[in-house]
Design a protein around this motif. Sequence first.
Motif, PDB file in Angstrom:
ATOM      1  N   PHE A 265      19.232 -13.621 -34.825  1.00 15.54           N
ATOM      2  CA  PHE A 265      20.398 -13.052 -34.151  1.00 15.54           C
ATOM      3  C   PHE A 265      21.555 -12.837 -35.119  1.00 15.54           C
ATOM      4  O   PHE A 265      22.492 -12.111 -34.798  1.00 15.54           O
ATOM      5  CB  PHE A 265      20.846 -13.973 -33.014  1.00 15.54           C
ATOM      6  CG  PHE A 265      20.050 -13.787 -31.753  1.00 15.54           C
ATOM      7  CD1 PHE A 265      19.058 -12.835 -31.662  1.00 15.54           C
ATOM      8  CD2 PHE A 265      20.292 -14.581 -30.642  1.00 15.54           C
ATOM      9  CE1 PHE A 265      18.326 -12.657 -30.502  1.00 15.54           C
ATOM     10  CE2 PHE A 265      19.577 -14.419 -29.472  1.00 15.54           C
ATOM     11  CZ  PHE A 265      18.592 -13.457 -29.406  1.00 15.54           C
ATOM     12  N   GLY A 266      21.518 -13.471 -36.281  1.00 11.85           N
ATOM     13  CA  GLY A 266      22.578 -13.284 -37.247  1.00 11.85           C
ATOM     14  C   GLY A 266      22.624 -11.905 -37.851  1.00 11.85           C
ATOM     15  O   GLY A 266      23.650 -11.504 -38.410  1.00 11.85           O
ATOM     16  N   ALA A 267      21.528 -11.150 -37.754  1.00 11.25           N
ATOM     17  CA  ALA A 267      21.494  -9.776 -38.254  1.00 11.25           C
ATOM     18  C   ALA A 267      21.588  -8.756 -37.133  1.00 11.25           C
ATOM     19  O   ALA A 267      21.964  -7.611 -37.369  1.00 11.25           O
ATOM     20  CB  ALA A 267      20.213  -9.543 -39.060  1.00 11.25           C
ATOM     21  N   GLY A 268      21.235  -9.160 -35.922  1.00 11.59           N
ATOM     22  CA  GLY A 268      21.246  -8.228 -34.797  1.00 11.59           C
ATOM     23  C   GLY A 268      19.846  -7.971 -34.283  1.00 11.59           C
ATOM     24  O   GLY A 268      18.884  -7.900 -35.060  1.00 11.59           O
ATOM     25  N   VAL A 269      19.726  -7.822 -32.977  1.00 10.91           N
ATOM     26  CA  VAL A 269      18.443  -7.596 -32.315  1.00 10.91           C
ATOM     27  C   VAL A 269      18.637  -6.544 -31.237  1.00 10.91           C
ATOM     28  O   VAL A 269      19.644  -6.556 -30.526  1.00 10.91           O
ATOM     29  CB  VAL A 269      17.894  -8.901 -31.691  1.00 10.91           C
ATOM     30  CG1 VAL A 269      16.627  -8.622 -30.900  1.00 10.91           C
ATOM     31  CG2 VAL A 269      17.611  -9.935 -32.756  1.00 10.91           C
ATOM     32  N   CYS A 270      17.668  -5.628 -31.124  1.00  9.51           N
ATOM     33  CA  CYS A 270      17.682  -4.618 -30.067  1.00  9.51           C
ATOM     34  C   CYS A 270      16.355  -4.667 -29.318  1.00  9.51           C
ATOM     35  O   CYS A 270      15.286  -4.704 -29.939  1.00  9.51           O
ATOM     36  CB  CYS A 270      17.913  -3.216 -30.634  1.00  9.51           C
ATOM     37  SG  CYS A 270      19.601  -2.920 -31.214  1.00  9.51           S
ATOM     38  N   ILE A 271      16.447  -4.655 -27.987  1.00 10.46           N
ATOM     39  CA  ILE A 271      15.276  -4.732 -27.120  1.00 10.46           C
ATOM     40  C   ILE A 271      15.332  -3.564 -26.143  1.00 10.46           C
ATOM     41  O   ILE A 271      16.379  -3.303 -25.537  1.00 10.46           O
ATOM     42  CB  ILE A 271      15.242  -6.071 -26.359  1.00 10.46           C
ATOM     43  CG1 ILE A 271      15.156  -7.241 -27.348  1.00 10.46           C
ATOM     44  CG2 ILE A 271      14.085  -6.127 -25.381  1.00 10.46           C
ATOM     45  CD1 ILE A 271      15.301  -8.591 -26.697  1.00 10.46           C
ATOM     46  N   SER A 272      14.221  -2.862 -25.997  1.00 16.58           N
ATOM     47  CA  SER A 272      14.171  -1.743 -25.059  1.00 16.58           C
ATOM     48  C   SER A 272      14.139  -2.255 -23.622  1.00 16.58           C
ATOM     49  O   SER A 272      13.754  -3.403 -23.353  1.00 16.58           O
ATOM     50  CB  SER A 272      12.935  -0.876 -25.331  1.00 16.58           C
ATOM     51  OG  SER A 272      11.747  -1.621 -25.116  1.00 16.58           O
ATOM     52  N   ARG A 273      14.535  -1.403 -22.715  1.00 16.85           N
ATOM     53  CA  ARG A 273      14.580  -1.825 -21.309  1.00 16.85           C
ATOM     54  C   ARG A 273      13.183  -2.089 -20.760  1.00 16.85           C
ATOM     55  O   ARG A 273      12.991  -2.967 -19.920  1.00 16.85           O
ATOM     56  CB  ARG A 273      15.291  -0.761 -20.468  1.00 16.85           C
ATOM     57  CG  ARG A 273      15.483  -1.202 -19.023  1.00 16.85           C
ATOM     58  CD  ARG A 273      16.471  -0.344 -18.277  1.00 16.85           C
ATOM     59  NE  ARG A 273      16.780  -0.930 -16.980  1.00 16.85           N
ATOM     60  CZ  ARG A 273      17.684  -1.875 -16.770  1.00 16.85           C
ATOM     61  NH1 ARG A 273      18.373  -2.335 -17.798  1.00 16.85           N
ATOM     62  NH2 ARG A 273      17.907  -2.363 -15.571  1.00 16.85           N
ATOM     63  N   SER A 274      12.212  -1.342 -21.224  1.00 13.12           N
ATOM     64  CA  SER A 274      10.852  -1.562 -20.758  1.00 13.12           C
ATOM     65  C   SER A 274      10.390  -2.971 -21.094  1.00 13.12           C
ATOM     66  O   SER A 274       9.779  -3.655 -20.265  1.00 13.12           O
ATOM     67  CB  SER A 274       9.913  -0.534 -21.399  1.00 13.12           C
ATOM     68  OG  SER A 274       8.568  -0.801 -21.079  1.00 13.12           O
ATOM     69  N   LEU A 275      10.691  -3.431 -22.298  1.00  9.34           N
ATOM     70  CA  LEU A 275      10.320  -4.786 -22.688  1.00  9.34           C
ATOM     71  C   LEU A 275      11.157  -5.821 -21.954  1.00  9.34           C
ATOM     72  O   LEU A 275      10.647  -6.879 -21.556  1.00  9.34           O
ATOM     73  CB  LEU A 275      10.480  -4.951 -24.199  1.00  9.34           C
ATOM     74  CG  LEU A 275      10.156  -6.321 -24.789  1.00  9.34           C
ATOM     75  CD1 LEU A 275       8.724  -6.718 -24.477  1.00  9.34           C
ATOM     76  CD2 LEU A 275      10.411  -6.339 -26.281  1.00  9.34           C
ATOM     77  N   ALA A 276      12.441  -5.535 -21.752  1.00  9.99           N
ATOM     78  CA  ALA A 276      13.313  -6.481 -21.050  1.00  9.99           C
ATOM     79  C   ALA A 276      12.870  -6.691 -19.609  1.00  9.99           C
ATOM     80  O   ALA A 276      12.976  -7.800 -19.075  1.00  9.99           O
ATOM     81  CB  ALA A 276      14.755  -5.993 -21.094  1.00  9.99           C
ATOM     82  N   LEU A 277      12.344  -5.662 -18.978  1.00  5.09           N
ATOM     83  CA  LEU A 277      11.874  -5.802 -17.604  1.00  5.09           C
ATOM     84  C   LEU A 277      10.631  -6.688 -17.527  1.00  5.09           C
ATOM     85  O   LEU A 277      10.439  -7.408 -16.548  1.00  5.09           O
ATOM     86  CB  LEU A 277      11.583  -4.429 -17.010  1.00  5.09           C
ATOM     87  CG  LEU A 277      12.795  -3.521 -16.785  1.00  5.09           C
ATOM     88  CD1 LEU A 277      12.359  -2.164 -16.266  1.00  5.09           C
ATOM     89  CD2 LEU A 277      13.788  -4.150 -15.825  1.00  5.09           C
ATOM     90  N   LYS A 278       9.802  -6.642 -18.555  1.00  4.02           N
ATOM     91  CA  LYS A 278       8.614  -7.495 -18.561  1.00  4.02           C
ATOM     92  C   LYS A 278       8.963  -8.957 -18.789  1.00  4.02           C
ATOM     93  O   LYS A 278       8.153  -9.842 -18.503  1.00  4.02           O
ATOM     94  CB  LYS A 278       7.652  -7.022 -19.647  1.00  4.02           C
ATOM     95  CG  LYS A 278       7.033  -5.662 -19.363  1.00  4.02           C
ATOM     96  CD  LYS A 278       6.044  -5.261 -20.437  1.00  4.02           C
ATOM     97  CE  LYS A 278       5.424  -3.910 -20.125  1.00  4.02           C
ATOM     98  NZ  LYS A 278       4.464  -3.486 -21.182  1.00  4.02           N
ATOM     99  N   MET A 279      10.155  -9.213 -19.306  1.00  4.71           N
ATOM    100  CA  MET A 279      10.592 -10.585 -19.565  1.00  4.71           C
ATOM    101  C   MET A 279      11.257 -11.236 -18.347  1.00  4.71           C
ATOM    102  O   MET A 279      11.616 -12.423 -18.404  1.00  4.71           O
ATOM    103  CB  MET A 279      11.582 -10.597 -20.734  1.00  4.71           C
ATOM    104  CG  MET A 279      10.989 -10.168 -22.059  1.00  4.71           C
ATOM    105  SD  MET A 279      12.265  -9.814 -23.303  1.00  4.71           S
ATOM    106  CE  MET A 279      13.225 -11.328 -23.251  1.00  4.71           C
TER     107      MET A 279
END
Length: 441
Positions: A265-279
């Motif tokens: 997280f110290g560099a930054g993270v991006c997650i697509s909505r499709s993956l976020a919905l599966k979580m």
Amino acid sequence: MGGRTMIKAAAVLITLGYCSLLVYQGGATYNSIESRPGQVNSIGSIESRPGHMHLVEFDNVLLKTLSSGQNKTKTEVSETDENNSKKKPIKVLQLTESNDGLLVKPILSEFNNKGENKIVLSDIFISVKTSTAYENTRLPIILKTWFQLAKEQIWFFTDVANATQQRMAGGHIISTKCHQGHQLLPLCCKTAQEYDTFLKSGKKWFCHFDDDNYVNVPQLVKVLQRYDPQKDWYLGRNSISYPLKMGKTISKKKRLYFSFMFATFGAGVCISRSLALKMIPIASANRFIGLCHRIKMPDDVTMGYIIEVLVKQKLTIVPEFHSHLENLKTMNPETFRDQISLSYSSDNTVNVSGFDNVTDPTRIYSLHCTLFPYFDICRNRDTIPLPPTPTRRPKKRKKKIKLNEKMYYYKYQRKRTPRESDEDEDSPVNAYRNVTTSKID
């Protein structure tokens, strides 16, 4: 008896006919060039008749369909606003033949002629994790620099919001009421609220950054255009070059081991909505905090565990993310414009010219003015707030305990390891030992 049965049967037939009429006339509203009806069900299948053109509104997209007897039908799609006044032919849908009619498979992502995803800034949810410990040091730097590039998309998550900074951020500081500090549970508590807030926003991308990051927002949008948010994407930069190994005890004689990569997280993270919905079954509604506590790992490691181990989606390394764990002084200043995020620490900053080290010890103001020189802070140095002077807490003085000769002997001399100088009788150590022992005797 037979008459009653006939009456019941007629009532059932009338009810079924009425329900089928409602289903036939219900579904989704649409406008047809010809007055012949068509049907759109919940999964987007269109019951159409060969040789007729229909205009169907599907997920805020106007479908212009010319049905035919062939297996595939070309479909022109126009993006429409609420008044249906503007139409831009930028989306493509493919219709395939099925038993229920034409099945619409929407490609909701927009692509230009170069094949890049047409993502705009409003499609991104940017969260910044901070704390009240840095509300006077790190947070003002962000509010003066890269927050001005995306005021509506950036949200800060802190322990308790400061009223002054809340006004400067336009109400975009969320008080999580999590515990202060940089321990495991406070970090996971804030990350869980970031994730839940993103799900409510309806955005296509969830990007997390720390309060010691500088984010080049236009470059972030440009890089995200390479990826389709309707697919599973876990974008970031790993802090270790090897997979992290963990184990799980199944029984007394059996232990399961697994390894995975995680994006720091110290560099930054991006997650697509499709993956976020599966979580959602694993991470939503404070389940993320419970999982953090169960595996005893920080928030970024827990996020990698959920995505790679449980959801089975690999990390895609994006080299444009940077953290303070790298040697930032060796980076070429000519490449700063191509990077997404940069960071700083007390002895690790980017090498960029600009303001002096007293005014800009983190080099973030100088970096921002190098990339975007039209801001007021670049033309007027007085608008830059001076960094607060660090306040040192007075050290508590330890009470000195006077040791008598016998206490000194049992505390130091008795458990003392022999040295080479002990062999010399004239050595200071040996002489002092002889004096103390003779007094004790």
